[in-house]
Design an enzyme around this catalytic site. Structure first.
Site, mmCIF file in Angstrom:
data_model
loop_
_atom_site.group_PDB
_atom_site.id
_atom_site.type_symbol
_atom_site.label_atom_id
_atom_site.label_comp_id
_atom_site.label_asym_id
_atom_site.label_seq_id
_atom_site.Cartn_x
_atom_site.Cartn_y
_atom_site.Cartn_z
ATOM 1 N N LYS A 180 0.780 -1.282 0.027
ATOM 2 C CA LYS A 180 -0.015 0.065 0.034
ATOM 3 C C LYS A 180 0.945 1.284 0.015
ATOM 4 O O LYS A 180 1.324 1.662 1.120
ATOM 5 C CB LYS A 180 -0.876 0.113 1.229
ATOM 6 C CG LYS A 180 -2.161 0.754 1.476
ATOM 7 C CD LYS A 180 -2.122 2.101 0.616
ATOM 8 C CE LYS A 180 -2.043 3.082 1.946
ATOM 9 N NZ LYS A 180 -1.917 4.625 1.279
ATOM 10 N N GLY A 233 6.848 6.025 7.756
ATOM 11 C CA GLY A 233 6.085 7.028 7.933
ATOM 12 C C GLY A 233 6.071 7.966 9.016
ATOM 13 O O GLY A 233 7.064 7.812 9.695
ATOM 14 N N SER A 234 4.933 8.502 9.294
ATOM 15 C CA SER A 234 4.960 9.475 10.414
ATOM 16 C C SER A 234 4.794 8.758 11.544
ATOM 17 O O SER A 234 4.254 7.575 11.766
ATOM 18 C CB SER A 234 3.963 10.663 10.269
ATOM 19 O OG SER A 234 2.534 9.758 10.282
ATOM 20 N N ASN A 235 5.290 9.415 12.939
ATOM 21 C CA ASN A 235 5.125 8.684 14.184
ATOM 22 C C ASN A 235 3.616 8.405 14.574
ATOM 23 O O ASN A 235 3.280 7.545 15.154
ATOM 24 C CB ASN A 235 5.694 9.504 15.177
ATOM 25 C CG ASN A 235 7.181 9.492 15.185
ATOM 26 O OD1 ASN A 235 7.902 9.488 14.394
ATOM 27 N ND2 ASN A 235 7.678 9.131 16.271
ATOM 28 N N GLY A 238 2.484 5.431 12.595
ATOM 29 C CA GLY A 238 3.147 4.278 13.064
ATOM 30 C C GLY A 238 2.833 3.739 14.363
ATOM 31 O O GLY A 238 2.590 2.613 14.448
ATOM 32 N N GLU A 255 9.408 2.324 10.981
ATOM 33 C CA GLU A 255 10.466 3.431 10.630
ATOM 34 C C GLU A 255 9.895 4.739 10.708
ATOM 35 O O GLU A 255 8.994 4.813 9.682
ATOM 36 C CB GLU A 255 11.524 3.124 9.707
ATOM 37 C CG GLU A 255 12.197 1.690 9.879
ATOM 38 C CD GLU A 255 13.124 2.055 11.073
ATOM 39 O OE1 GLU A 255 13.474 2.955 11.433
ATOM 40 O OE2 GLU A 255 13.529 0.874 11.724
#
Ligand code: NAD
Length: 488
Positions: A180, A233-235, A238, A255
């Site tokens: 995705k 991607g972003s925190n 995530g 990550e």
């Protein structure tokens, strides 16, 4: 061959066929340098579409896992050759779709080729060890087995390298994949998947599902038949994915962001340090997880460093990444541009002093695109928002320091710990920095944003789920260890 066709519709790839989403809807992918240009339309898939892709991957796993690593590696070698042949076309698509300059996009595409070749070779390397049994008639050893169906959720900032550095090890170790990609870079992802298709990957082994993260990404994380989920991607996203995976007992790897510091010691080669600060902080419009953001400069050399830095920044040519001579392209989207401009406003409101940039470029030719000037602040304190939050834009914050200890303490004063670098000639300073800095990637006399595909990559603290990607470290996530005991 038509290198690039504006406005073309890109389909999902499932069970070896290109298919439209069941919603009948598409998402336009815009050129951030010129948003009137639609680079392509990608599928706005539903949960049901995702279910079909997972079912295809699950069915394909039965036979894919039976191939030898060398057989699977052969297909990756073929995909590498195809991507290499199509590198100009793929790079051009990347530049149009997410804005990085054409030379950077070409470099990333060729890195994708190298990653494929690296993991193709992994198909022939060891996957276990023999452990002496206490029973003299027995053989005991470990072997590595694939997880099953792996879900990959990728960001837009490295739209070729990241999907490949996850897909290639997943496949070579015997997993099947549902990818995705980011909705901001799905045309590029479709072209990467075309390379695998042309290489002859069996149906269902790699599936591509376009759509929004909150629908397709979430469904992928939640799907009970997805045994492992790897995310970059972003925190915020995530953490959500990690919680979902943890709850249902799936393996996961995250990550995420960074707030990467560079330390300029008094004995640094200032020209090299400036070069690395500008390249690490502003290349790709600062949209790298490893981008330099905080610049800690020893007070003795602060003025000299600042003067050289501003000289270099003022010479940066901003524009459409397709144009020769342009060094910095736009932000990926209008939303990202607004976020970056918002951080700049916050910096000013909280008392930082603007030294360069600070807004949209004045050039009327750039008015439509999502451009932001390369921006430098000074008088930044550690409490300020621009010193704490990931901006993901072309913004540098200068912070004077009086000692290496203070610099390292400031470097570590962050929830993130992805990459960090120091410029110094002093071996004791280097060693102290290497030992004491909380970052997964520490670099000496080199910019923060440098990653080699054969070495482990990942962050500490909030930057990562503490796993590592790339190099041989990838085997840790994409396989499970099986301990085998055989008695004659
Ligand atoms: P993002 O989190 O917005 O999106 C990443 C992916 O997650 C996209 O495919 C998106 O569609 C999907 N997604 C969004 N919401 C979701 C949900 N609720 N459930 C499941 N999936 C969802 O990040 P982005 O803006 O695409 O990328 C920028 C971020 O990525 C930055 O924070 C950057 O630091 C980070 N990044 C990290 C690394 C690294 O290796 N550490 C590398 C590159 C980028």
């Amino acid at each position: 061959m038509c290198a690039y066709a504006a406005g073309q519709v890109y389909l999902n790839y499932m069970n070896g066929e290109w298919t439209a989403a069941s919603t009948g809807r598409t998402i336009p992918s815009l050129n951030p340098a010129n948003p009137k240009e639609i680079v392509g339309y990608v599928q706005e898939s539903s949960r049901e579409d995702l279910d079909r892709a997972v079912a295809a991957a699950k069915a394909a796993f039965r036979s894919w896992r039976k191939l030898s690593g060398a057989e699977r590696g052969d297909l990756l070698f073929k995909a590498a050759a195809i991507l290499e042949r199509r590198a100009d076309e793929v790079a051009e698509t990347m530049t149009r779709e997410m804005g990085k300059t054409l030379p950077e996009a070409k470099g990333e595409t060729l890195r994708g080729v190298a990653i494929l070749r690296y993991y193709a070779g992994e198909g022939m390397r060891k996957i276990g060890e023999v452990i002496p049994s206490t029973d003299r008639d027995a053989l005991m050893f470990t072997t590595r087995v694939p997880l099953g169906v792996v879900g990959i959720i990728s960001p837009w900032n490295f739209p070729v390298a990241i999907p490949i550095w996850k897909t290639a090890p997943a496949l070579v170790y015997g997993n099947t994949v549902v990818l995705k990609p980011s909705e901001e870079a799905s045309v590029t992802a479709a072209k990467v998947v075309e390379c695998f298709e042309e290489a002859g990957l069996p149906a269902g082994v790699l599936n591509l599902v376009g759509g929004y993260g909150s629908v397709v990404g979430q469904a992928l994380a939640e799907h009970p038949d997805v045994s492992g989920i790897t995310f970059t991607g972003s925190n915020r996203t995530g953490k959500q994915i990690g919680q979902i995976a943890l709850t249902r007992g799936a393996k996961y790897q995250l990550e995420m962001g960074g707030k990467n510091p560079i330390i300029i010691a008094a004995d640094a080669d200032l020209d090299q340090a400036v070069e690395a600060t500008v390249s690490g902080g502003l290349r790709s419009t600062g949209q790298k997880c490893t981008a330099t953001s905080r610049v800690m400069v020893m007070r003795e050399v602060y003025d000299a460093f600042k003067a050289k830095l501003l000289d270099k920044v003022s010479a940066i040519k901003v524009g459409d990444g397709m144009e020769a001579g342009v060094w910095m392209g736009p932000c990926v989207s209008e939303k990202q541009q607004k976020t970056v401009l918002g951080y700049i406003e916050k910096g000013l409101a909280e008392g930082a002093r603007l030294l360069a940039g600070g807004g949209k470029p004045a050039d009327p030719a750039l008015a439509e695109g999502y451009f932001v000037q390369p921006t430098v602040f000074e008088d930044v304190t550690k409490e300020m928002t621009i010193a704490r939050e990931e901006i993901f834009g072309p913004v540098l914050a200068l912070i004077p320091v009086d000692s290496l200890e203070e610099a390292i303490e400031l470097a570590n004063d962050s929830e993130y710990g992805l990459s960090a670098s120091i410029f110094t000639k002093d071996i004791a300073s280097m060693l102290a920095f290497i030992r004491e800095t909380d970052a997964g990637l520490v670099r000496v006399n080199a910019e923060t944003a440098g990653v080699e595909l054969q070495a482990p990559f990942g962050g500490m603290k909030q930057s990562s789920s503490h796993s590592r990607e790339q190099g041989q470290a990838a085997i840790e996530f994409f396989t499970a260890v099986k301990t085998v005991f055989v008695k004659a």
